[in-house]
Design an enzyme around this catalytic site. Structure first.
Site, PDB file in Angstrom:
ATOM      1  N   GLY A  35       0.836  -1.203   0.000  1.00 43.28           N
ATOM      2  CA  GLY A  35       0.000   0.000   0.000  1.00 43.28           C
ATOM      3  C   GLY A  35       0.873   1.257   0.000  1.00 43.28           C
ATOM      4  CG  HIS A  36       3.110   2.203   3.464  1.00 41.66           C
ATOM      5  ND1 HIS A  36       3.019   1.020   4.165  1.00 41.66           N
ATOM      6  CD2 HIS A  36       2.519   3.139   4.247  1.00 41.66           C
ATOM      7  CE1 HIS A  36       2.420   1.235   5.318  1.00 41.66           C
ATOM      8  NE2 HIS A  36       2.100   2.506   5.396  1.00 41.66           N
ATOM      9  CD  GLU A 149      -8.587   6.573  -3.877  1.00 41.73           C
ATOM     10  OE1 GLU A 149      -9.242   5.556  -4.178  1.00 41.73           O
ATOM     11  OE2 GLU A 149      -8.164   7.385  -4.722  1.00 41.73           O
ATOM     12  CG  LEU A 185      -2.249  -4.657   1.054  1.00 40.81           C
ATOM     13  CD1 LEU A 185      -0.937  -4.456   0.292  1.00 40.81           C
ATOM     14  CD2 LEU A 185      -2.346  -6.098   1.530  1.00 40.81           C
ATOM     15  CB  SER A 186      -4.042  -2.391   7.400  1.00 38.77           C
ATOM     16  OG  SER A 186      -3.818  -1.919   8.707  1.00 38.77           O
ATOM     17  CB  SER A 187       0.934  -1.507   9.681  1.00 39.12           C
ATOM     18  OG  SER A 187       1.575  -0.813   8.642  1.00 39.12           O
ATOM     19  NE  ARG A 188      -3.780  -0.080  14.546  1.00 33.02           N
ATOM     20  CZ  ARG A 188      -3.787   1.226  14.295  1.00 33.02           C
ATOM     21  NH1 ARG A 188      -4.351   1.678  13.196  1.00 33.02           N
ATOM     22  NH2 ARG A 188      -3.257   2.087  15.149  1.00 33.02           N
TER      23      ARG A 188
END
Ligand code: PAF
Length: 282
Positions: A35-36, A149, A185-188
Site C-alpha cells: 500500500g505504501h 484511499e 493492506l494495513s500494518s495492523r
C-alpha cells in the site's frame, strides 16, 4: 538514498535532493507494505524526487491504543524504499517534532469532518493526524503529497486542512491496495492470527454486497449498513460502525446523493480494521 534524522538535517538534505526538480512526499508510520509502495510509485510518476517520512506519531494514538506495540521495522523499510528509488527518508524522533512535549504542543483541528465515524470513536485521533501532517508538509515543502484511499476520512480531513490553511501542496490519492481475497493492506493486519486473516476479507465482501445493492437501486442505507454489521458480528467481528455518508462533507447519505461511500470499522481479535467503498450512482 539519503536519510535525515531530524528537521535540521532534513532542511540541509532537501536542498541537494530537490535541485530544480519537483518533489512528491509520502508520509508514513513505517512498517511499509505494498500500500505504501503504491504511493511511492505513484509519486515517482508525478515528480522527479520522492521523499518519505517514517514517524509513529504518538499524538494520534489514545492512551488505550497500540502505540508501544505498533510495528517498527526501520531497517526493512529503508531497504524497500531504496529499491523503489526514493531520494530521501525523514525519520525524526518525538522530541524533534514535538519540542514542547505532546500536551503543550500547538494542535491543528479540522472541524466537522472529524466529529463522525473514526473521529467519534477515536477522540483526538484526527487532531493528532492533522497536527503532524501539517508540520511534515511545512518541513518538506513538497509539490505533491500522496495519501491512500483506505483511510478515506483521513484523506478528506487532510484535503480540508490543506485548503483551509492554504498550504501550498497538491494532495493526490491512491486507491486501496488489497490482497487477492479483498482484504485491504494495513500494518495492523500483522496482528491477526491465521484464523482471523481467513475471516477478515468478509469486511470488504460485505461492503461490495451493499454497494451492489445500491447500484441496483436500493436506498435503505441504514438497513443495508445494519445488515453488514449483523453479518460481521455473526462471523465474530465486533463492529464499531457501518455508515453511508456523502464523500463531499461526510454527512449521512440521502437518497438523491450521487457520490457516497460506505465506511466500516470492526475489530477482530481486538485488532481494529477499517475499510470503505465509494459508490457513484445516478
Ligand atoms: O496514514 C498514516 O499512516 C498516518 O495517519 C500519517 C498520515 C502518516 C500521519 O501520521
Amino acid at each position: 538514498m539519503e536519510i535525515a534524522k531530524d528537521s535540521d538535517e532534513l532542511r540541509q538534505r532537501l536542498k541537494s535532493v530537490r535541485g530544480d526538480g519537483t518533489v512528491a512526499f509520502v508520509p508514513t508510520m513505517g512498517n511499509l507494505h505494498e500500500g505504501h509502495l503504491s504511493l511511492v510509485r505513484q509519486g515517482l510518476t508525478m515528480a522527479e524526487h520522492v521523499v518519505v517520512s517514517i514517524f509513529v506519531n504518538p499524538l494520534q494514538f489514545s492512551p488505550t491504543e497500540d502505540l508501544d506495540a505498533y510495528p517498527r521495522t526501520l531497517e526493512q523499510d529503508l531497504e524497500l524504499l531504496t529499491a523503489e528509488g526514493v531520494a530521501l527518508v525523514f525519520t525524526p524522533g518525538v522530541e524533534d517534532l514535538y519540542p514542547a512535549g505532546l500536551e503543550a504542543h500547538t494542535k491543528v483541528t479540522v472541524p466537522g469532518l472529524t466529529d463522525v465515524l473514526c473521529g467519534s470513536k477515536r477522540v483526538g485521533h484526527f487532531d493528532g493526524v492533522t497536527t503532524v501532517v501539517c508540520k511534515l508538509l511545512n518541513l518538506v515543502a513538497a509539490d505533491i503529497a500522496l495519501f491512500g484511499e483506505k483511510d478515506l476520512q483521513q484523506l478528506l480531513v487532510i484535503r480540508k486542512m490543506v485548503a483551509d490553511l492554504r498550504i501550498p501542496v497538491r494532495i493526490e490519492s491512491v486507491p486501496t491496495q488489497r490482497n487477492a481475497d479483498g482484504l485491504a493492506l494495513s500494518s495492523r493486519n500483522n496482528y491477526l492470527t491465521s484464523e482471523a486473516l481467513g475471516l477478515a476479507p468478509a469486511l470488504y465482501r460485505n461492503l461490495i454486497a451493499a454497494s451492489d445493492a445500491i447500484q441496483g437501486g436500493a436506498r435503505d442505507y441504514e438497513g443495508l449498513c445494519s445488515g453488514v454489521i449483523q453479518r460481521l458480528n455473526t462471523l465474530g467481528f465486533v463492529s464499531e460502525y457501518c455508515e453511508a455518508r456523502r464523500c463531499s462533507d461526510l454527512l449521512p447519505a440521502q437518497e438523491d446523493d450521487t457520490n457516497i461511500a460506505i465506511f466500516c470499522a470492526a475489530s477482530l481479535e481486538g485488532t481494529r480494521l477499517i475499510d470503505n467503498i465509494v459508490i457513484e450512482h445516478y
